[in-house]
Design a protein around this motif. Structure first.
Motif, PDB file in Angstrom:
ATOM      1  N   HIS A  36      -9.655 -18.200  28.093  1.00 44.74           N
ATOM      2  CA  HIS A  36     -11.301 -18.442  28.119  1.00 44.74           C
ATOM      3  C   HIS A  36     -10.976 -19.607  28.335  1.00 44.74           C
ATOM      4  N   MET A  37      -9.578 -20.036  29.319  1.00 47.62           N
ATOM      5  CA  MET A  37      -9.649 -21.059  29.967  1.00 47.62           C
ATOM      6  C   MET A  37      -9.472 -20.490  31.295  1.00 47.62           C
ATOM      7  N   VAL A  38      -8.423 -19.148  31.587  1.00 51.28           N
ATOM      8  CA  VAL A  38      -8.306 -18.649  32.805  1.00 51.28           C
ATOM      9  C   VAL A  38      -9.461 -17.879  33.487  1.00 51.28           C
ATOM     10  N   PHE A  39     -10.685 -17.445  32.300  1.00 55.14           N
ATOM     11  CA  PHE A  39     -11.590 -17.325  33.028  1.00 55.14           C
ATOM     12  C   PHE A  39     -12.127 -18.385  32.959  1.00 55.14           C
ATOM     13  N   ARG A  40     -12.194 -18.936  32.970  1.00 56.02           N
ATOM     14  CA  ARG A  40     -13.352 -20.389  33.176  1.00 56.02           C
ATOM     15  C   ARG A  40     -12.983 -20.406  34.750  1.00 56.02           C
ATOM     16  N   ALA A  41     -11.538 -20.849  35.258  1.00 59.56           N
ATOM     17  CA  ALA A  41     -10.636 -20.609  36.421  1.00 59.56           C
ATOM     18  C   ALA A  41     -11.417 -20.083  37.593  1.00 59.56           C
ATOM     19  N   GLU A  99     -12.922 -12.070  28.789  1.00 59.75           N
ATOM     20  CA  GLU A  99     -11.898 -10.858  28.962  1.00 59.75           C
ATOM     21  C   GLU A  99     -12.000 -10.167  30.112  1.00 59.75           C
ATOM     22  N   ARG A 100     -12.889 -10.242  30.810  1.00 66.71           N
ATOM     23  CA  ARG A 100     -12.856  -9.173  32.411  1.00 66.71           C
ATOM     24  C   ARG A 100     -14.202  -9.580  33.130  1.00 66.71           C
ATOM     25  N   ILE A 101     -13.992  -9.162  34.010  1.00 62.75           N
ATOM     26  CA  ILE A 101     -15.096  -9.281  35.492  1.00 62.75           C
ATOM     27  C   ILE A 101     -15.042  -8.537  36.729  1.00 62.75           C
ATOM     28  N   VAL A 102     -15.870  -7.798  37.077  1.00 61.03           N
ATOM     29  CA  VAL A 102     -15.925  -6.578  37.900  1.00 61.03           C
ATOM     30  C   VAL A 102     -16.674  -7.442  38.637  1.00 61.03           C
ATOM     31  N   TRP A 103     -16.406  -7.396  40.037  1.00 59.49           N
ATOM     32  CA  TRP A 103     -17.296  -6.991  41.108  1.00 59.49           C
ATOM     33  C   TRP A 103     -16.849  -6.747  42.680  1.00 59.49           C
ATOM     34  N   THR A 104     -18.274  -6.220  43.420  1.00 63.59           N
ATOM     35  CA  THR A 104     -17.703  -5.497  44.547  1.00 63.59           C
ATOM     36  C   THR A 104     -17.770  -6.325  45.617  1.00 63.59           C
ATOM     37  N   ASN A 105     -16.723  -5.957  46.978  1.00 66.20           N
ATOM     38  CA  ASN A 105     -16.431  -6.895  47.816  1.00 66.20           C
ATOM     39  C   ASN A 105     -17.363  -6.023  49.160  1.00 66.20           C
ATOM     40  N   GLU A 106     -18.186  -6.943  49.085  1.00 63.75           N
ATOM     41  CA  GLU A 106     -19.519  -5.649  50.401  1.00 63.75           C
ATOM     42  C   GLU A 106     -19.463  -6.144  51.719  1.00 63.75           C
ATOM     43  N   THR A 114     -13.318  -4.930  42.705  1.00 62.73           N
ATOM     44  CA  THR A 114     -12.058  -5.694  41.594  1.00 62.73           C
ATOM     45  C   THR A 114     -12.726  -6.115  40.644  1.00 62.73           C
ATOM     46  N   THR A 115     -11.010  -5.428  39.775  1.00 58.59           N
ATOM     47  CA  THR A 115     -11.612  -5.727  38.697  1.00 58.59           C
ATOM     48  C   THR A 115     -10.117  -7.224  37.738  1.00 58.59           C
ATOM     49  N   VAL A 116     -10.947  -7.977  37.460  1.00 52.75           N
ATOM     50  CA  VAL A 116      -9.224  -9.036  36.552  1.00 52.75           C
ATOM     51  C   VAL A 116     -10.021  -8.645  35.223  1.00 52.75           C
ATOM     52  N   THR A 117      -8.790  -8.422  34.451  1.00 44.30           N
ATOM     53  CA  THR A 117      -9.096  -9.143  32.388  1.00 44.30           C
ATOM     54  C   THR A 117      -7.897 -10.202  32.286  1.00 44.30           C
ATOM     55  N   PHE A 118      -8.239 -10.339  31.075  1.00 44.52           N
ATOM     56  CA  PHE A 118      -7.486 -11.521  30.400  1.00 44.52           C
ATOM     57  C   PHE A 118      -6.892 -10.727  29.456  1.00 44.52           C
ATOM     58  N   GLU A 119      -6.142 -10.598  28.917  1.00 40.64           N
ATOM     59  CA  GLU A 119      -5.726 -10.374  27.604  1.00 40.64           C
ATOM     60  C   GLU A 119      -4.651 -11.203  27.194  1.00 40.64           C
ATOM     61  N   GLY A 123      -2.199 -16.423  22.630  1.00 37.91           N
ATOM     62  CA  GLY A 123      -2.046 -17.730  23.212  1.00 37.91           C
ATOM     63  C   GLY A 123      -2.655 -17.756  24.794  1.00 37.91           C
ATOM     64  N   LYS A 124      -1.264 -16.798  25.060  1.00 32.48           N
ATOM     65  CA  LYS A 124      -1.026 -16.755  26.299  1.00 32.48           C
ATOM     66  C   LYS A 124      -2.503 -16.090  27.170  1.00 32.48           C
ATOM     67  N   THR A 125      -2.322 -15.383  28.388  1.00 30.06           N
ATOM     68  CA  THR A 125      -3.247 -14.906  29.021  1.00 30.06           C
ATOM     69  C   THR A 125      -2.347 -13.932  30.122  1.00 30.06           C
ATOM     70  N   LEU A 126      -1.978 -12.345  29.997  1.00 29.61           N
ATOM     71  CA  LEU A 126      -1.865 -11.708  30.823  1.00 29.61           C
ATOM     72  C   LEU A 126      -3.043 -11.257  31.430  1.00 29.61           C
ATOM     73  N   LEU A 127      -2.668 -11.474  32.718  1.00 30.92           N
ATOM     74  CA  LEU A 127      -3.784 -11.143  34.036  1.00 30.92           C
ATOM     75  C   LEU A 127      -3.909 -10.194  34.838  1.00 30.92           C
ATOM     76  N   THR A 128      -4.737  -9.241  35.041  1.00 35.71           N
ATOM     77  CA  THR A 128      -4.476  -8.304  35.626  1.00 35.71           C
ATOM     78  C   THR A 128      -5.993  -8.018  36.840  1.00 35.71           C
ATOM     79  N   PHE A 129      -5.045  -7.624  37.892  1.00 34.78           N
ATOM     80  CA  PHE A 129      -6.198  -7.580  38.619  1.00 34.78           C
ATOM     81  C   PHE A 129      -6.282  -6.538  39.745  1.00 34.78           C
ATOM     82  N   HIS A 130      -6.892  -6.181  39.570  1.00 33.17           N
ATOM     83  CA  HIS A 130      -6.849  -3.996  40.376  1.00 33.17           C
ATOM     84  C   HIS A 130      -7.974  -4.384  41.356  1.00 33.17           C
TER      85      HIS A 130
END
Length: 166
Positions: A36-41, A99-106, A114-119, A123-130
């Motif tokens: 939740h903290m990483v998502f907020r950022a 959990e996830r943000i997906v956006w277009t770059n137009e 772009t998809t960013v997931t927060f797993e 108590g830690k976050t594995l962030l995946t930027f795809h």
């Protein structure tokens, strides 16, 4: 992608950058903060603007408009040196809080999705930027430009997280 199936293990406070195919880039990083903290950022403009531009990149984020919800839009405007600005914009295709943000770059025809997931990992976050690009050439260009700054950006995010608070 989870840590066990990655070709490159993710060490805490380190970014792993991997070109998955001719059109895909994946960056992973483990943060010592809950999702939740990483998502907020990523979702709150006042926090996002504090870490998104790599220090020393020679550019400034002069405008940051973000409506981080499914169907919302964003527009980031940067200045480099003089008075010329460049804008990056798109829309949010999917937003699942914490959990996830997906956006277009137009801003150009060769923009990525772009998809960013927060797993949550104990108590830690594995962030995946795809990022998925429309062509090999578009990814080649990004690897030489904006994608090269991702590890520095994630370093700055890591520095900011303790200041966010719960």
């Amino acid at each position: 992608m989870d840590q066990q199936t990655s070709n490159h293990p993710v060490a805490q406070n380190r970014s792993a950058v991997e070109r998955k195919s001719d059109r895909e880039l994946v960056v992973t990083r483990l943060f010592d903060a809950p999702p939740h903290m990483v998502f907020r950022a990523w979702a709150e403009p006042e926090l996002f603007r504090r870490w998104w531009v790599p220090k020393g990149a020679g550019i400034t984020l002069v405008s940051c408009e973000m409506d981080v919800r499914t169907g919302g839009k964003y527009r980031l405007e940067f200045a480099a040196g003089g008075t010329d600005t460049m804008a990056f914009y798109g829309k949010y295709l999917a937003v699942v809080p914490d959990e996830r943000i997906v956006w277009t770059n137009e801003e150009e025809d060769e923009g990525a999705v772009t998809t960013v997931t927060f797993e949550n990992q104990g108590g830690k976050t594995l962030l995946t930027f795809h990022e998925l690009y429309p062509s090999k050439e578009a990814l080649d260009e990004a690897m030489a430009g904006s994608a090269a700054g991702l590890p520095a950006q994630l370093d700055q995010l890591d520095e900011l997280l303790p200041a966010i608070g719960e």
